[in-house]
Design a protein around this motif. Structure first.
Motif, PDB file in Angstrom:
ATOM      1  N   ALA A   1      50.771  62.780  29.607  1.00  0.00           N
ATOM      2  CA  ALA A   1      51.267  61.514  28.892  1.00  0.00           C
ATOM      3  C   ALA A   1      52.840  61.553  29.170  1.00  0.00           C
ATOM      4  O   ALA A   1      53.369  60.545  29.623  1.00  0.00           O
ATOM      5  CB  ALA A   1      50.833  61.398  27.694  1.00  0.00           C
ATOM      6  N   ALA A   2      53.523  62.523  29.081  1.00  0.00           N
ATOM      7  CA  ALA A   2      54.904  62.608  29.171  1.00  0.00           C
ATOM      8  C   ALA A   2      55.649  62.495  30.710  1.00  0.00           C
ATOM      9  O   ALA A   2      56.420  61.633  30.800  1.00  0.00           O
ATOM     10  CB  ALA A   2      55.652  63.878  28.698  1.00  0.00           C
ATOM     11  N   ALA A   3      54.602  63.004  31.549  1.00  0.00           N
ATOM     12  CA  ALA A   3      54.958  62.481  33.116  1.00  0.00           C
ATOM     13  C   ALA A   3      54.997  61.186  33.445  1.00  0.00           C
ATOM     14  O   ALA A   3      55.436  60.644  34.161  1.00  0.00           O
ATOM     15  CB  ALA A   3      54.128  63.658  33.901  1.00  0.00           C
ATOM     16  N   LEU A   4      53.708  60.678  32.703  1.00  0.00           N
ATOM     17  CA  LEU A   4      53.502  58.989  33.071  1.00  0.00           C
ATOM     18  C   LEU A   4      54.592  58.457  32.360  1.00  0.00           C
ATOM     19  O   LEU A   4      55.074  57.412  33.012  1.00  0.00           O
ATOM     20  CB  LEU A   4      52.293  58.807  32.555  1.00  0.00           C
ATOM     21  CG  LEU A   4      50.912  59.111  33.456  1.00  0.00           C
ATOM     22  CD1 LEU A   4      49.663  58.892  32.441  1.00  0.00           C
ATOM     23  CD2 LEU A   4      50.985  58.486  34.810  1.00  0.00           C
ATOM     24  N   ALA A   5      55.007  58.678  31.189  1.00  0.00           N
ATOM     25  CA  ALA A   5      56.016  57.997  30.685  1.00  0.00           C
ATOM     26  C   ALA A   5      57.315  57.911  31.317  1.00  0.00           C
ATOM     27  O   ALA A   5      58.478  57.219  31.089  1.00  0.00           O
ATOM     28  CB  ALA A   5      56.311  58.625  29.232  1.00  0.00           C
ATOM     29  N   GLU A   6      57.564  59.209  31.979  1.00  0.00           N
ATOM     30  CA  GLU A   6      58.888  59.105  32.642  1.00  0.00           C
ATOM     31  C   GLU A   6      58.766  58.249  33.741  1.00  0.00           C
ATOM     32  O   GLU A   6      59.994  57.707  34.553  1.00  0.00           O
ATOM     33  CB  GLU A   6      58.968  60.747  33.390  1.00  0.00           C
ATOM     34  CG  GLU A   6      59.512  61.945  32.562  1.00  0.00           C
ATOM     35  CD  GLU A   6      59.320  63.090  32.911  1.00  0.00           C
ATOM     36  OE1 GLU A   6      59.214  63.222  34.343  1.00  0.00           O
ATOM     37  OE2 GLU A   6      59.703  63.954  32.289  1.00  0.00           O
ATOM     38  N   GLN A   7      57.663  57.785  34.505  1.00  0.00           N
ATOM     39  CA  GLN A   7      57.548  56.849  35.397  1.00  0.00           C
ATOM     40  C   GLN A   7      57.508  55.697  34.582  1.00  0.00           C
ATOM     41  O   GLN A   7      57.371  54.290  35.364  1.00  0.00           O
ATOM     42  CB  GLN A   7      56.157  56.979  36.167  1.00  0.00           C
ATOM     43  CG  GLN A   7      56.475  58.191  37.075  1.00  0.00           C
ATOM     44  CD  GLN A   7      54.962  58.416  37.858  1.00  0.00           C
ATOM     45  OE1 GLN A   7      54.179  57.580  37.861  1.00  0.00           O
ATOM     46  NE2 GLN A   7      54.875  59.620  38.848  1.00  0.00           N
TER      47      GLN A   7
END
Length: 191
Positions: free
Chosen positions: A99-105
């Motif tokens: 979820a954090a990696a998606l939030a970075e995008q």
């Protein structure tokens, strides 16, 4: 004991369903938390009206969720993690990291919506299901790659560097201060 569900319960049923449950479960959990009520005529009418409102709200949200699922579907994220030479991670990658990696995008998803059978513990590419609603799903491609640190590229150099630091540490005068007299240690520090 029969109860009328006021909310969707994954193991029991949907809003408005009359289901049979054990009396203790109804008394101690479902009824006190407002998840279910006793199925009387008045409660049946009230829950039916509540179900209609829920379905209308769900139809509105479904359009939004479908648009979000289209934005998420097919995305690729890369997560760096420490691993040994065989590719086994020293920890694991879970829904929160994805979820954090998606939030970075710029794509915001709750970790509860990311469905993993078990935490990721191996370097590889994974296709992960993101379930926004029971019938609205998307797939995210997650690459788990090793962390690239300058020390890793040198092979066994990190172990050598730590020994070298340990060997050079006593030569700064701390050993003389501990092992020798206080005067000798004092003379070495200023020099």
């Amino acid at each position: 004991m029969k109860v009328l569900l006021k909310k969707n319960v994954s193991a029991l049923g949907q809003i408005g369903d009359v289901v049979e449950v054990k009396p203790g479960h109804a008394r101690n959990y479902l009824l006190p938390r407002g998840i279910a009520v006793v199925p009387t005529e008045a409660n049946l009418k009230a829950v039916e009206a509540e179900k209609q409102r829920y379905l209308e709200e769900l139809a509105k949200r479904r359009e939004e969720l479908t648009a979000r699922a289209e934005a998420i579907d097919g995305r690729e994220v890369t997560i760096s993690a420490r691993a040994n030479v065989e590719g086994h991670l020293y920890g694991s990658v879970g829904p929160a990291q994805i979820a954090a990696a998606l939030a970075e995008q710029g794509v915001f998803v709750e970790p509860e919506n990311i469905h993993l059978d078990s935490p990721i513990r191996q370097l590889d590419k994974y296709d992960i299901a993101v379930v926004l609603a029971p019938d609205v799903k998307a797939t995210v491609h997650v690459w788990v790659v090793p962390v690239h640190e300058p020390e890793e590229g040198e092979g066994s150099a990190p172990a050598h560097d730590t020994h070298a630091e340990a060997e050079t540490a006593p030569s700064n005068g701390s050993e003389a201060a501990v092992g020798g007299t206080g005067e000798a240690g004092a003379e070495q520090e200023p020099a």
